[in-house]
Scaffold this motif. Structure first.
Motif, PDB file in Angstrom:
ATOM      1  N   UNK A 276       0.807  -1.238   0.000  1.00 46.57           N
ATOM      2  CA  UNK A 276       0.000   0.000   0.000  1.00 46.57           C
ATOM      3  C   UNK A 276       0.833   1.278   0.000  1.00 46.57           C
ATOM      4  N   UNK A 277       2.097   1.172   0.402  1.00 42.96           N
ATOM      5  CA  UNK A 277       2.986   2.334   0.416  1.00 42.96           C
ATOM      6  C   UNK A 277       3.034   3.018  -0.949  1.00 42.96           C
ATOM      7  N   UNK A 278       2.942   2.210  -2.014  1.00 39.16           N
ATOM      8  CA  UNK A 278       3.029   2.761  -3.371  1.00 39.16           C
ATOM      9  C   UNK A 278       1.667   3.222  -3.902  1.00 39.16           C
ATOM     10  N   UNK A 279       0.666   3.212  -3.029  1.00 38.82           N
ATOM     11  CA  UNK A 279      -0.683   3.677  -3.388  1.00 38.82           C
ATOM     12  C   UNK A 279      -1.140   4.720  -2.369  1.00 38.82           C
ATOM     13  N   UNK A 282      -2.814   3.670   0.926  1.00 34.76           N
ATOM     14  CA  UNK A 282      -4.241   3.322   0.936  1.00 34.76           C
ATOM     15  C   UNK A 282      -4.438   1.892   0.415  1.00 34.76           C
ATOM     16  N   UNK A 283      -4.752   0.966   1.302  1.00 39.08           N
ATOM     17  CA  UNK A 283      -4.941  -0.435   0.921  1.00 39.08           C
ATOM     18  C   UNK A 283      -6.125  -0.587  -0.039  1.00 39.08           C
ATOM     19  N   UNK A 284      -7.195   0.178   0.199  1.00 39.94           N
ATOM     20  CA  UNK A 284      -8.368   0.126  -0.680  1.00 39.94           C
ATOM     21  C   UNK A 284      -8.033   0.561  -2.103  1.00 39.94           C
ATOM     22  N   UNK A 290      -5.424  -2.940  -8.597  1.00 41.91           N
ATOM     23  CA  UNK A 290      -5.039  -4.291  -9.001  1.00 41.91           C
ATOM     24  C   UNK A 290      -6.243  -5.097  -9.487  1.00 41.91           C
ATOM     25  N   UNK A 291      -7.428  -4.831  -8.946  1.00 40.56           N
ATOM     26  CA  UNK A 291      -8.632  -5.486  -9.459  1.00 40.56           C
ATOM     27  C   UNK A 291      -8.922  -5.001 -10.881  1.00 40.56           C
TER      28      UNK A 291
END
Length: 350
Positions: A276-279, A282-284, A290-291
């Motif tokens: 999530x660090x590269x987003x 934000x895990x969501x 990725x979805x």
């Protein structure tokens, strides 16, 4: 399309007939719906779409047609149509103005259809046998532009074309190998580990077109220059491997460019993909992006790689449940090569 085997040639046909359909296709309101510019833009869109749908190494053609022909009401303007064809190195445009009142709508349709097929034949360098049936009172005007390799790469860098294929592969591939098996990287330089990794990944996939991919545009660095791109391309020519030059550094954009493809990556890249660090932390957001990749039909084949000094494989990472079937492990017994382009550059003083 009534000819048997047409699916070997025709990738897709769209008829953006209503104004709203044309606006959605072009992504804007055209200055003039029936114009040379609109036909050119349609042909370029079709060319880029054909690149995405075709197997690497197969020449593709984009065709645009827009017309204002006889209708139920008398037209104030000319009865005319614009044609455009686009290949990797050629743009051709034609404008035909028909004599008003000389023909029925069906007859005007027949003439425009014949000239459209002739334009396609000419772009494919196939002899056309159509009779145009244009009269002396009709007006036809055409021109073409040819592009050098440097101009094509310039168009790639400025986003006009989405990628350029260098089909150096010495292996014959069949036209039904629509799935691309893609090993992305900077390949500065290309080394034996890259070649072996793609070979193993191809054997795991069982069927597909293996190719390498370089993004000329980098997320953190200036874009590659045309001379740098050509230098890196020459490496693949020497070993007889197909390479694609794209302008998308991010995997979710690569997935849009190459739908249904299998991307071959190292465990270090896989670790970044699911971090999530590269987003923005934000895990969501990570799952959503990725979805989106998954929904294009793409998968990731993951080879073992040194991560922070430790050799790791896919199984060492905690893949979110909804994404697990998108990741496939390349067993360490099938591929392990502790070599990197960075180390090669350091050793050679590059």
């Amino acid at each position: 399309m009534a000819v048997p085997g047409a699916t070997n040639t025709v990738l897709e046909a769209l008829v953006p007939y209503s104004r709203m359909s044309m606006i959605q296709l072009l992504g804007k309101v055209p200055t003039n719906y029936c114009s040379q510019q609109t036909a050119e833009e349609m042909a370029l869109l079709a060319y880029n779409r054909a690149l995405k749908l075709s197997s690497p190494g197969y020449p593709v053609l984009g065709v645009g047609f827009t017309g204002s022909l006889a209708s139920t009401r008398a037209k104030l303007g000319d009865h005319r149509f614009h044609l455009s064809t686009r290949t990797s190195d050629r743009l051709w445009v034609s404008k035909v103005t028909l004599s008003k009142g000389l023909r029925t709508r069906e007859q005007e349709d027949t003439i425009s259809s014949h000239l459209l097929l002739e334009a396609i034949a000419n772009a494919c360098k196939v002899q056309a046998t159509f009779v145009s049936n244009l009269t002396e009172s009709d007006v036809s005007d055409e021109f073409e532009k040819k592009f050098t390799e440097d101009q094509e790469l310039e168009q790639l860098l400025n986003g006009q074309i989405c990628f350029k294929v260098y089909p150096f592969s010495s292996v014959m591939h069949t036209s039904n190998e629509e799935r691309k098996i893609i090993l992305p990287g900077s390949f500065n330089p290309l080394h034996e580990g890259h070649l072996k990794l793609l070979e193993v990944a191809t054997s795991i996939c069982g069927n597909g077109y293996p190719c390498f991919e370089i993004s000329a545009v980098n997320a953190d660095k200036p874009p590659l220059s045309i001379s740098q791109i050509k230098d890196r391309v020459r490496q693949f020519e020497k070993v007889g491997k197909t390479v694609i030059i794209s302008n998308q550094p991010f995997f979710y954009k690569k997935a849009e460019l190459f739908p249904g493809s299998a991307f071959v990556i190292g465990a270090d890249t896989a670790a970044r993909l699911i971090n999530p660090k590269y987003y923005d932390g934000d895990c969501g957001k990570m799952l959503e992006i990725l979805m989106g990749c998954k929904n294009t039909g793409c998968t990731f084949l993951v080879g073992g790689r040194n991560v922070d000094g430790v050799f790791k494989v896919l199984e060492d990472f905690d893949i979110p449940e909804v994404l697990k079937d998108m990741f496939v492990s390349i067993p360490a017994e099938q591929f392990r090569m502790d070599i990197s382009s960075t180390e090669i550059r350091k050793r050679s003083g590059m």
